[in-house]
Design an enzyme around this catalytic site. Structure first.
Site, PDB file in Angstrom:
ATOM      1  N   LYS A 103       0.847  -1.216   0.000  1.00 30.56           N
ATOM      2  CA  LYS A 103       0.000   0.000   0.000  1.00 30.56           C
ATOM      3  C   LYS A 103       0.873   1.253   0.000  1.00 30.56           C
ATOM      4  O   LYS A 103       0.665   2.161  -0.786  1.00 30.56           O
ATOM      5  CB  LYS A 103      -0.882   0.010   1.241  1.00 30.56           C
ATOM      6  CG  LYS A 103      -1.550   1.348   1.537  1.00 30.56           C
ATOM      7  CD  LYS A 103      -2.423   1.348   2.769  1.00 30.56           C
ATOM      8  CE  LYS A 103      -1.664   1.544   4.040  1.00 30.56           C
ATOM      9  NZ  LYS A 103      -1.299   2.945   4.329  1.00 30.56           N
ATOM     10  N   ASN A 104       1.886   1.269   0.868  1.00 33.66           N
ATOM     11  CA  ASN A 104       2.657   2.500   1.059  1.00 33.66           C
ATOM     12  C   ASN A 104       3.685   2.748  -0.025  1.00 33.66           C
ATOM     13  O   ASN A 104       4.385   3.757   0.004  1.00 33.66           O
ATOM     14  CB  ASN A 104       3.313   2.493   2.445  1.00 33.66           C
ATOM     15  CG  ASN A 104       2.261   2.654   3.536  1.00 33.66           C
ATOM     16  OD1 ASN A 104       1.097   2.958   3.238  1.00 33.66           O
ATOM     17  ND2 ASN A 104       2.633   2.433   4.768  1.00 33.66           N
ATOM     18  N   CYS A 110      -4.957  12.954  12.867  1.00 31.30           N
ATOM     19  CA  CYS A 110      -5.617  11.648  12.686  1.00 31.30           C
ATOM     20  C   CYS A 110      -5.490  10.911  14.020  1.00 31.30           C
ATOM     21  O   CYS A 110      -4.953  11.427  14.988  1.00 31.30           O
ATOM     22  CB  CYS A 110      -4.958  10.863  11.557  1.00 31.30           C
ATOM     23  SG  CYS A 110      -3.400  10.166  12.025  1.00 31.30           S
ATOM     24  N   ARG A 123       0.456  14.800  12.941  1.00 35.35           N
ATOM     25  CA  ARG A 123       0.964  14.533  11.580  1.00 35.35           C
ATOM     26  C   ARG A 123       0.969  15.792  10.706  1.00 35.35           C
ATOM     27  O   ARG A 123       0.329  15.865   9.669  1.00 35.35           O
ATOM     28  CB  ARG A 123       0.166  13.400  10.955  1.00 35.35           C
ATOM     29  CG  ARG A 123       0.347  12.150  11.804  1.00 35.35           C
ATOM     30  CD  ARG A 123      -0.300  10.950  11.245  1.00 35.35           C
ATOM     31  NE  ARG A 123       0.414  10.441  10.081  1.00 35.35           N
ATOM     32  CZ  ARG A 123      -0.061   9.407   9.388  1.00 35.35           C
ATOM     33  NH1 ARG A 123      -1.192   8.868   9.729  1.00 35.35           N
ATOM     34  NH2 ARG A 123       0.599   8.957   8.347  1.00 35.35           N
ATOM     35  N   ASP A 182       4.834   0.757  12.039  1.00 39.55           N
ATOM     36  CA  ASP A 182       3.625   0.121  11.497  1.00 39.55           C
ATOM     37  C   ASP A 182       3.481  -1.323  11.948  1.00 39.55           C
ATOM     38  O   ASP A 182       2.465  -1.956  11.656  1.00 39.55           O
ATOM     39  CB  ASP A 182       3.623   0.167   9.960  1.00 39.55           C
ATOM     40  CG  ASP A 182       3.444   1.571   9.453  1.00 39.55           C
ATOM     41  OD1 ASP A 182       3.639   1.804   8.253  1.00 39.55           O
ATOM     42  OD2 ASP A 182       3.133   2.456  10.275  1.00 39.55           O
ATOM     43  N   ARG A 206      -8.588  -0.313   4.866  1.00 42.02           N
ATOM     44  CA  ARG A 206      -7.736   0.706   4.233  1.00 42.02           C
ATOM     45  C   ARG A 206      -6.397   0.097   3.827  1.00 42.02           C
ATOM     46  O   ARG A 206      -5.756   0.571   2.910  1.00 42.02           O
ATOM     47  CB  ARG A 206      -7.469   1.846   5.217  1.00 42.02           C
ATOM     48  CG  ARG A 206      -8.725   2.465   5.764  1.00 42.02           C
ATOM     49  CD  ARG A 206      -8.428   3.731   6.398  1.00 42.02           C
ATOM     50  NE  ARG A 206      -7.501   4.450   5.550  1.00 42.02           N
ATOM     51  CZ  ARG A 206      -6.919   5.572   5.905  1.00 42.02           C
ATOM     52  NH1 ARG A 206      -7.152   6.081   7.098  1.00 42.02           N
ATOM     53  NH2 ARG A 206      -6.098   6.185   5.096  1.00 42.02           N
TER      54      ARG A 206
HETATM   55  C1  EPZ Z   1       4.146   7.043   6.221  1.00 41.59           C
HETATM   56  O1  EPZ Z   1       3.351   8.067   6.802  1.00 41.59           O
HETATM   57  C2  EPZ Z   1       3.257   5.810   6.154  1.00 41.59           C
HETATM   58  N1  EPZ Z   1       2.089   6.084   5.311  1.00 41.59           N
HETATM   59  C3  EPZ Z   1       2.803   5.441   7.563  1.00 41.59           C
HETATM   60  O2  EPZ Z   1       2.052   4.234   7.460  1.00 41.59           O
HETATM   61  C4  EPZ Z   1       4.040   5.171   8.420  1.00 41.59           C
HETATM   62  O3  EPZ Z   1       3.632   4.883   9.744  1.00 41.59           O
HETATM   63  C5  EPZ Z   1       4.952   6.408   8.411  1.00 41.59           C
HETATM   64  O4  EPZ Z   1       5.287   6.751   7.045  1.00 41.59           O
HETATM   65  C6  EPZ Z   1       6.244   6.184   9.178  1.00 41.59           C
HETATM   66  O5  EPZ Z   1       6.916   5.085   8.657  1.00 41.59           O
HETATM   67  C7  EPZ Z   1       2.236   6.038   3.976  1.00 41.59           C
HETATM   68  O6  EPZ Z   1       3.319   5.791   3.461  1.00 41.59           O
HETATM   69  C8  EPZ Z   1       1.007   6.306   3.161  1.00 41.59           C
HETATM   70  P1  EPZ Z   1       6.147  10.511   8.327  1.00 41.59           P
HETATM   71  P2  EPZ Z   1       3.900   9.605   6.816  1.00 41.59           P
HETATM   72  O7  EPZ Z   1       6.011  11.753   7.508  1.00 41.59           O
HETATM   73  O8  EPZ Z   1       4.654   9.860   5.565  1.00 41.59           O
HETATM   74  C9  EPZ Z   1       6.339  13.785  11.745  1.00 41.59           C
HETATM   75  C10 EPZ Z   1       0.262   2.785   7.843  1.00 41.59           C
HETATM   76  O9  EPZ Z   1      -0.162   2.268   8.881  1.00 41.59           O
HETATM   77  N2  EPZ Z   1       6.298  14.771  10.651  1.00 41.59           N
HETATM   78  O10 EPZ Z   1       7.371   9.678   8.176  1.00 41.59           O
HETATM   79  O11 EPZ Z   1       2.747  10.484   7.128  1.00 41.59           O
HETATM   80  C11 EPZ Z   1       4.988  13.072  11.896  1.00 41.59           C
HETATM   81  O12 EPZ Z   1       4.116  13.845  12.690  1.00 41.59           O
HETATM   82  C12 EPZ Z   1       0.684   4.242   7.861  1.00 41.59           C
HETATM   83  O13 EPZ Z   1       0.396   2.198   6.747  1.00 41.59           O
HETATM   84  C13 EPZ Z   1       6.416  16.135  10.955  1.00 41.59           C
HETATM   85  O14 EPZ Z   1       6.531  16.510  12.122  1.00 41.59           O
HETATM   86  O15 EPZ Z   1       4.891   9.560   8.052  1.00 41.59           O
HETATM   87  C14 EPZ Z   1       5.356  11.768  12.538  1.00 41.59           C
HETATM   88  O16 EPZ Z   1       5.436  11.957  13.934  1.00 41.59           O
HETATM   89  C15 EPZ Z   1       0.429   4.915   9.205  1.00 41.59           C
HETATM   90  N3  EPZ Z   1       6.366  17.038   9.950  1.00 41.59           N
HETATM   91  C16 EPZ Z   1       6.759  11.482  11.978  1.00 41.59           C
HETATM   92  O17 EPZ Z   1       7.229  12.713  11.430  1.00 41.59           O
HETATM   93  C17 EPZ Z   1       6.247  16.660   8.630  1.00 41.59           C
HETATM   94  O18 EPZ Z   1       6.238  17.542   7.747  1.00 41.59           O
HETATM   95  C18 EPZ Z   1       6.751  10.438  10.867  1.00 41.59           C
HETATM   96  O19 EPZ Z   1       5.897  10.891   9.852  1.00 41.59           O
HETATM   97  C19 EPZ Z   1       6.133  15.284   8.342  1.00 41.59           C
HETATM   98  C20 EPZ Z   1       6.169  14.355   9.353  1.00 41.59           C
END
Ligand code: EPZ
Length: 435
Positions: free
Chosen positions: A22-23, A116, A121, A304, A396
């Protein structure tokens, strides 16, 4: 709304094939916006989130056709640059249209995803990177408005190795003028696959899979033809199901190199993990050893898989300390597991999971994608019956999960929840989809 009913205790046996990731499918499908022409992406899993991507690409003007797991996307004509709130709030990954639209058309208008279930996020790091590349970013009625005549290469340090931020900026940089360097970039397998896809389109991306990615912008890209890799999180979920039910399962398509941290922890917990040709075989032990985990960006233990691993640790032989270091609120599964007899105490970002002899089936409620997976796992191992409501969360990110578990010998079925005669629920503006 559907629910899942599980009569636990069956030992899972046999082979199960992993669906496409998915990701990885999500960013790959959005990457088609980078180039006019007809793109073909295969091995796309049939998930709610993929349906949302199809809707969004169509709203933007692309012509999308789906035949089984094959997406054909004609992205020649992009008629709109706006990702609307009612879509973005159901799937926050919709923000990944920012980079491609800005790179190709110099304009993007995307609803802020909002928080969420698992955390606030924000997308501040995405926006900071795009501004460094010359984009003018304004906030207007909950929408991000981004404009740039042509993005220019920049050196960008990411305060956190954000997966989505790295993906958005890689796609933006692919058509920028000059060279972009992303420092402290995410290194997940999904990042490597997106970089490979951009290179297949004629892009010039180097260093994906390390913390420094260098993208040399080109003037145009050609249509993508790509097959999505297997889903490492779905694969890990099946492995834990085998471990929790003293089963013997071959997870076909699982890629060991994508799962080092998880495989190491499963082995530490006394689970037999055998790497075979094109599959990973997992045998559940009589006794599960409690082990500690700390979630980290890749290649650390994946956030995850935290909820699913916690389900395993509820049956450990002593106490497991689980710390969640990526998201600020990813313990929503704990109170539901406690309803099933799990002995878990939370202190901030850390949970102490004291193993119990067995879990007891109970009616529980899914709250987010991976929390719902952990409840399914607990139900498979628990005595008597578990009913899981709100399983739209599960749909999802997992394709035909109950069918796949059935094929492994689980007693699990999906039933439609009888609508009790209750007043219509207050219309609550929901949180953005967590995944
Ligand atoms: C991706 O989400 C995945 N989703 C998530 O999978 C996964 O948990 C996550 O990466 C971490 O591995 C998809 O790929 C669609 P991040 P993403 O940006 O990109 C902070 C699942 O269950 N952050 O790496 O949204 C954020 O708040 C899902 O399949 C900022 O502060 O994750 C978080 O605490 C859930 N500012 C941390 O970084 C930003 O601009 C990681 O977020 C961006 C992120």
């Amino acid at each position: 709304m559907d629910k899942i009913v599980i009569h636990g205790g069956n030992r899972l046996k046999g082979d199960v094939r992993v669906s496409g990731a998915k990701n990885s499918a999500l960013p790959l499908l959005f990457a088609t916006l980078l180039a006019p022409g007809v793109h073909r992406v295969s091995n796309v899993p049939n998930l709610r989130d993929i349906g949302t991507v199809e809707k969004l690409l169509t709203i933007l003007g692309a012509e999308v056709r789906r035949e089984g797991g094959v997406f054909t996307v004609d992205a020649t004509r992009i008629a709109s640059v706006e990702a609307p709130y009612d879509l973005v709030r159901t799937m926050r990954a919709s923000v990944l249209v920012l980079g491609p639209l800005l790179a190709r058309l110099g304009h993007a208008r995307v609803s802020l995803p909002g928080g969420c279930a698992i955390g606030a996020r924000p997308i501040n790091l995405h926006l900071k990177g795009l501004e460094a590349m010359g984009a003018k970013i304004t906030l207007d009625h909950g929408y991000v408005e981004a404009k740039a005549r042509r993005l220019k290469g920049a050196r960008i340090y990411l305060d956190f190795p954000t997966v989505g931020g790295t993906e958005n900026l890689m796609m933006a940089a692919a058509l920028a003028k000059g060279v972009t360097t992303l420092e402290n970039a995410a290194a997940e397998p999904e990042i490597v696959e997106l970089a490979d896809a951009i290179n297949c389109m004629g892009g010039k991306v180097r260093g994906a899979g390390t913390d420094t990615i260098v993208i040399e912008g080109v003037d145009e890209l050609r249509p993508l033809g790509y097959a999505v890799m297997p889903d490492r999180i779905e694969a890990g979920t099946f492995m834990i199901a085998a471990a929790m039910t003293r089963g013997d399962v071959r997870v076909i398509g699982a890629v060991p190199a994508h799962q080092d941290a998880l495989l190491g922890k499963l082995r530490e917990a006394g689970v037999e993990v055998l790497v075979e040709e094109g599959a990973i075989r997992v045998r559940g032990p009589r006794k599960i050893t409690s082990v500690n985990i700390k979630t980290q960006p890749y290649p650390g233990f994946p956030t995850d898989m935290q909820a699913q691993f916690m389900a395993l640790m509820t049956l450990g032989n002593s106490t497991s300390i689980i710390s969640e270091n990526v998201f600020e609120n990813r313990f929503m599964h704990v109170c539901e597991l406690q309803r099933m007899g799990a002995d878990i105490a939370i202190e901030g970002h850390t949970a102490a999971v004291r193993g119990v002899k067995s879990l007891l089936g109970a009616p529980v409620m899914a709250t987010d994608l991976r929390a719902s997976a952990s409840l399914v796992l607990a139900g498979l191992a628990a005595d008597n019956t578990t009913e899981i409501s709100r399983i739209y969360h599960l749909d999802r990110g997992y394709e035909r999960l109950e069918e796949k578990f059935n094929e492994l010998g689980a007693d699990i079925r999906r039933v439609s929840e009888v609508k009790e005669a209750v007043p219509a629920p207050l219309k609550v503006v929901g949180l953005a989809g967590d995944a």
